[in-house]
Write a protein that holds these residues in place. Structure first.
Motif, PDB file in Angstrom:
ATOM      1  N   ILE A 117      42.322 -13.020  31.629  1.00  0.00           N
ATOM      2  CA  ILE A 117      41.137 -13.601  32.283  1.00  0.00           C
ATOM      3  C   ILE A 117      40.814 -12.801  33.545  1.00  0.00           C
ATOM      4  O   ILE A 117      39.671 -12.444  33.815  1.00  0.00           O
ATOM      5  CB  ILE A 117      41.379 -15.097  32.618  1.00  0.00           C
ATOM      6  CG1 ILE A 117      41.431 -15.907  31.318  1.00  0.00           C
ATOM      7  CG2 ILE A 117      40.297 -15.642  33.553  1.00  0.00           C
ATOM      8  CD1 ILE A 117      41.930 -17.336  31.489  1.00  0.00           C
ATOM      9  N   GLU A 118      41.853 -12.461  34.281  1.00  0.00           N
ATOM     10  CA  GLU A 118      41.686 -11.673  35.500  1.00  0.00           C
ATOM     11  C   GLU A 118      41.100 -10.286  35.183  1.00  0.00           C
ATOM     12  O   GLU A 118      40.243  -9.777  35.913  1.00  0.00           O
ATOM     13  CB  GLU A 118      43.046 -11.522  36.174  1.00  0.00           C
ATOM     14  CG  GLU A 118      43.025 -11.495  37.663  1.00  0.00           C
ATOM     15  CD  GLU A 118      42.371 -12.743  38.268  1.00  0.00           C
ATOM     16  OE1 GLU A 118      41.479 -12.518  39.111  1.00  0.00           O
ATOM     17  OE2 GLU A 118      42.723 -13.882  37.902  1.00  0.00           O
ATOM     18  N   SER A 119      41.556  -9.673  34.075  1.00  0.00           N
ATOM     19  CA  SER A 119      41.026  -8.358  33.666  1.00  0.00           C
ATOM     20  C   SER A 119      39.533  -8.444  33.420  1.00  0.00           C
ATOM     21  O   SER A 119      38.766  -7.583  33.861  1.00  0.00           O
ATOM     22  CB  SER A 119      41.679  -7.885  32.361  1.00  0.00           C
ATOM     23  OG  SER A 119      43.061  -7.832  32.479  1.00  0.00           O
ATOM     24  N   ALA A 120      39.130  -9.473  32.700  1.00  0.00           N
ATOM     25  CA  ALA A 120      37.717  -9.623  32.352  1.00  0.00           C
ATOM     26  C   ALA A 120      36.884  -9.807  33.614  1.00  0.00           C
ATOM     27  O   ALA A 120      35.768  -9.300  33.727  1.00  0.00           O
ATOM     28  CB  ALA A 120      37.531 -10.808  31.416  1.00  0.00           C
ATOM     29  N   ARG A 121      37.472 -10.529  34.596  1.00  0.00           N
ATOM     30  CA  ARG A 121      36.734 -10.756  35.859  1.00  0.00           C
ATOM     31  C   ARG A 121      36.541  -9.491  36.663  1.00  0.00           C
ATOM     32  O   ARG A 121      35.513  -9.291  37.289  1.00  0.00           O
ATOM     33  CB  ARG A 121      37.520 -11.738  36.735  1.00  0.00           C
ATOM     34  CG  ARG A 121      37.164 -13.159  36.450  1.00  0.00           C
ATOM     35  CD  ARG A 121      37.665 -14.050  37.571  1.00  0.00           C
ATOM     36  NE  ARG A 121      37.704 -15.428  37.073  1.00  0.00           N
ATOM     37  CZ  ARG A 121      38.693 -16.262  37.264  1.00  0.00           C
ATOM     38  NH1 ARG A 121      39.752 -15.890  37.964  1.00  0.00           N
ATOM     39  NH2 ARG A 121      38.628 -17.474  36.780  1.00  0.00           N
ATOM     40  N   THR A 122      37.567  -8.656  36.712  1.00  0.00           N
ATOM     41  CA  THR A 122      37.470  -7.470  37.579  1.00  0.00           C
ATOM     42  C   THR A 122      36.566  -6.411  36.976  1.00  0.00           C
ATOM     43  O   THR A 122      35.987  -5.613  37.696  1.00  0.00           O
ATOM     44  CB  THR A 122      38.861  -6.840  37.834  1.00  0.00           C
ATOM     45  OG1 THR A 122      39.465  -6.562  36.576  1.00  0.00           O
ATOM     46  CG2 THR A 122      39.739  -7.753  38.642  1.00  0.00           C
ATOM     47  N   GLU A 123      36.426  -6.412  35.697  1.00  0.00           N
ATOM     48  CA  GLU A 123      35.694  -5.331  35.043  1.00  0.00           C
ATOM     49  C   GLU A 123      34.278  -5.100  35.559  1.00  0.00           C
ATOM     50  O   GLU A 123      33.962  -3.984  35.955  1.00  0.00           O
ATOM     51  CB  GLU A 123      35.682  -5.571  33.529  1.00  0.00           C
ATOM     52  CG  GLU A 123      35.087  -4.416  32.768  1.00  0.00           C
ATOM     53  CD  GLU A 123      35.023  -4.735  31.287  1.00  0.00           C
ATOM     54  OE1 GLU A 123      34.715  -3.819  30.528  1.00  0.00           O
ATOM     55  OE2 GLU A 123      35.275  -5.896  30.917  1.00  0.00           O
ATOM     56  N   PRO A 124      33.401  -6.156  35.588  1.00  0.00           N
ATOM     57  CA  PRO A 124      32.006  -5.873  35.931  1.00  0.00           C
ATOM     58  C   PRO A 124      31.846  -5.284  37.335  1.00  0.00           C
ATOM     59  O   PRO A 124      31.015  -4.410  37.554  1.00  0.00           O
ATOM     60  CB  PRO A 124      31.334  -7.244  35.851  1.00  0.00           C
ATOM     61  CG  PRO A 124      32.279  -8.108  35.064  1.00  0.00           C
ATOM     62  CD  PRO A 124      33.636  -7.569  35.328  1.00  0.00           C
ATOM     63  N   GLN A 125      32.677  -5.740  38.295  1.00  0.00           N
ATOM     64  CA  GLN A 125      32.564  -5.218  39.654  1.00  0.00           C
ATOM     65  C   GLN A 125      32.832  -3.724  39.710  1.00  0.00           C
ATOM     66  O   GLN A 125      32.374  -3.026  40.593  1.00  0.00           O
ATOM     67  CB  GLN A 125      33.597  -5.892  40.567  1.00  0.00           C
ATOM     68  CG  GLN A 125      33.428  -7.389  40.656  1.00  0.00           C
ATOM     69  CD  GLN A 125      34.664  -8.043  41.273  1.00  0.00           C
ATOM     70  OE1 GLN A 125      35.493  -7.350  41.851  1.00  0.00           O
ATOM     71  NE2 GLN A 125      34.788  -9.346  41.146  1.00  0.00           N
ATOM     72  N   LEU A 126      33.655  -3.249  38.758  1.00  0.00           N
ATOM     73  CA  LEU A 126      34.085  -1.862  38.836  1.00  0.00           C
ATOM     74  C   LEU A 126      33.224  -0.931  38.014  1.00  0.00           C
ATOM     75  O   LEU A 126      33.318   0.272  38.122  1.00  0.00           O
ATOM     76  CB  LEU A 126      35.534  -1.758  38.353  1.00  0.00           C
ATOM     77  CG  LEU A 126      36.511  -2.438  39.296  1.00  0.00           C
ATOM     78  CD1 LEU A 126      37.802  -2.745  38.588  1.00  0.00           C
ATOM     79  CD2 LEU A 126      36.763  -1.535  40.494  1.00  0.00           C
ATOM     80  N   ARG A 127      32.408  -1.520  37.171  1.00  0.00           N
ATOM     81  CA  ARG A 127      31.583  -0.678  36.311  1.00  0.00           C
ATOM     82  C   ARG A 127      30.598   0.102  37.190  1.00  0.00           C
ATOM     83  O   ARG A 127      29.931  -0.493  38.038  1.00  0.00           O
ATOM     84  CB  ARG A 127      30.830  -1.589  35.340  1.00  0.00           C
ATOM     85  CG  ARG A 127      30.361  -0.880  34.103  1.00  0.00           C
ATOM     86  CD  ARG A 127      30.033  -1.898  33.015  1.00  0.00           C
ATOM     87  NE  ARG A 127      31.143  -2.069  32.096  1.00  0.00           N
ATOM     88  CZ  ARG A 127      31.178  -2.993  31.141  1.00  0.00           C
ATOM     89  NH1 ARG A 127      30.195  -3.846  31.013  1.00  0.00           N
ATOM     90  NH2 ARG A 127      32.201  -3.074  30.332  1.00  0.00           N
ATOM     91  N   PRO A 128      30.504   1.404  37.013  1.00  0.00           N
ATOM     92  CA  PRO A 128      29.548   2.148  37.839  1.00  0.00           C
ATOM     93  C   PRO A 128      28.125   1.652  37.582  1.00  0.00           C
ATOM     94  O   PRO A 128      27.746   1.413  36.440  1.00  0.00           O
ATOM     95  CB  PRO A 128      29.719   3.592  37.367  1.00  0.00           C
ATOM     96  CG  PRO A 128      30.538   3.554  36.117  1.00  0.00           C
ATOM     97  CD  PRO A 128      31.248   2.246  36.069  1.00  0.00           C
TER      98      PRO A 128
END
Lengths: 349, 349
Positions: free
Chosen positions: A337-348
């Motif tokens: 769940i944490e992985s899914a949350r962090t992903e969009p913030q890091l997407r260029p």
């Protein structure tokens, strides 16, 4: 009481090693109840040969089993009575909390994935393996590091690699008792921009992951040194790495055996430095010591080595029980769940 | 007389080891004339310190050199006077038949590719490395196998892999004197359908290749055993494999050193089994023994290890001379023509 389903058929050493291991365990582990799955006549006959606590073992009949070398898809398509099918169905139905299998890897992965199901966010289950390293790991001095995926699944995406990191980290926390295992990506250089596009993207995401103590990329030399507690890579690479380690163990064993057999003086010398030799021996025999967890499913699944001896098999059941007690599946679910949350913030952007 | 250009600057051990190696060689090898490239003052001063045959060495002045750690692109863009540039230009102009460099790998690859040029059909040059195996190779009992690409070039296509096979096979024939080296693809299983799409496609083409003794796919365990004489893989995988082998060598050396330092009786025992120990020592010190060929260019290029000692450096020059004498470039050119011919017949219609 933890209920563990054990597929007793299909290992290279056959049902005897499995039954002997489970029988021994029943006399010692008072928190484990084993559902021993296989042909009832075979299992009852074998159980009669070993001292065991019958209150801690149930035999569950399976009329068929998947032989080594058979097409693993048969287990789903044409063999509903195969022991691995019956065992996974017990877990899927909630009658057991974990599965231990000494049968063929392909059949175990297929049956477990199809009947038990993957955790949300997991595209493919990963097979992890422990291997001995020069350094020890965690506060208990565990001599083994974990590497995943070694399941020969090709073409891991960045998502897959982040998932492997979450799953490997959770497993090391619970099984090695290492509160903050160091997780690394295997690449061809330490720099963040080294490796395939999937590795580079996973590196960026893991650096920000709140559940993972990410130590960056490691190189081949660090696998042997044991710099990381959990090594993350594509299944193709993991397969090559693990088999190389087996090759090194084989060559070392050969050298040691030759020295022991042929030269008395070295033999005397070796017996005086028993500690070092035992260390090398442990390194070369490590496959005996445990099972390989199949991670990313809704329940704990441990694949024991087909040539395991009874002690190793009992150990694989213990590991499964410890993983259930430690809440492995829930830990992985939270990490994902944490992985899914962090992903969009890091997407260029 | 074979004329070999040697970049004497930029190795970790610096010009002294290179000059000493070349000086020693000049007193022994009457068929090699070395063009020693670097700052003339440094080189003349060093040459004055070692016995050498001045009729077999020319100093060629280069006012600059590419330091370790510098951006390799500088060698093309901003450092026309760098020793590696001057040395490659000698080869490109036909004044020398081969290049030996102890400088940084990146700069050597860039300068050699840009100034000497690739053979027709070669998309990228490949760096090959020798490593010690349990089995020996070829009729002379060469203890080393060859693996390529280890140049950290990612994403090899089937074409690239076939090219690596052709180049590695030609090199092993000439340098190991093995008339028919066994070439294998590194994969995650022996079957023809195992591996990435590039590996599967290369497998099909290599099976039909008239110039190559193709023994199919090998797995990680076979790298250590030495089943194949030439191991072909993507540069990413080759990098991980080679560094793992270095890690194993490091750990073994450490164990041996500890045993030697601390325990008298083992020491006595070890001295009596000198042969086995020398074998382990050779396995752990193998990087000293030669250079890594950069294959796929119009001329022979050998990258010597930056930390080579004088003897290893002299050996790298000898290897370059043997490759020229054996017609390495022509052998590769012929093999590549054969690859291009076999391809269309094999393409699925």
């Amino acid at each position: 009481m933890l209920r563990i389903a054990v597929d007793a058929m299909g290992g290279d050493a056959g049902a005897p090693a499995v039954v002997e291991g489970v029988a021994r365990l029943s006399c010692r582990a008072d928190n484990i109840h084993t559902l021993l799955v296989g042909h009832r006549d075979v299992l009852h006959s074998l159980l009669g040969q070993y001292r065991h606590d019958p209150s801690r073992i149930d035999v569950v009949h399976a009329p068929d089993f998947l032989p080594m070398g058979a097409d693993p898809h048969e287990v789903l398509e044409r063999r509903p009575g195969a022991s691995i099918r019956v065992a996974t169905d017990l877990v899927a139905a909630g009658e057991a909390e974990a599965l231990v299998s000494a049968g063929p890897t392909g059949g175990t992965v297929l049956a477990a994935t199809a009947r038990i199901g993957r955790l949300p966010g997991i595209r493919r289950a990963a097979l992890a393996a422990v291997y001995p390293t020069e350094k020890t790991h965690g506060p208990r001095g565990d001599p083994f590091a974990l590497i995943l995926d070694v399941g020969a699944t090709l073409g891991a995406t960045a998502d897959d690699l982040v998932g492997f990191a979450v799953m490997g980290s959770a497993y090391a926390r619970i099984i090695s008792g290492n509160p903050s295992p160091k997780v690394a990506l295997l690449s061809n250089g330490a720099e963040a921009n080294k490796g395939t596009p999937a590795i580079v993207a996973a590196h960026a995401r893991l650096r920000e992951h709140p559940f993972i103590d990410f130590s960056g990329n490691i190189e081949g030399i660090d696998i042997v040194r044991g710099t990381a507690d959990v090594v993350v890579c594509d299944g193709f690479l993991g397969n090559v790495v693990l088999k190389m380690l087996e090759g090194v163990a084989e060559v070392l064993s050969g050298l040691m055996r030759e020295a022991f057999d042929e030269r008395l003086l070295w033999r005397v010398g070796l017996s005086l430095v028993g500690h070092d030799i035992r260390q090398i021996k442990a390194m070369t025999d490590w496959k005996q010591y445990g099972g390989a967890p199949l991670l990313g499913l809704e329940r704990v699944v441990i694949k024991a080595h087909g040539r395991s001896n009874p002690r190793a098999f009992a150990n694989a059941v213990r590991v499964a029980a410890r993983a259930v007690e430690g809440g492995l599946t829930e830990q992985i679910r939270l990490g994902l769940i944490e992985s899914a949350r962090t992903e969009p913030q890091l997407r260029p952007s």
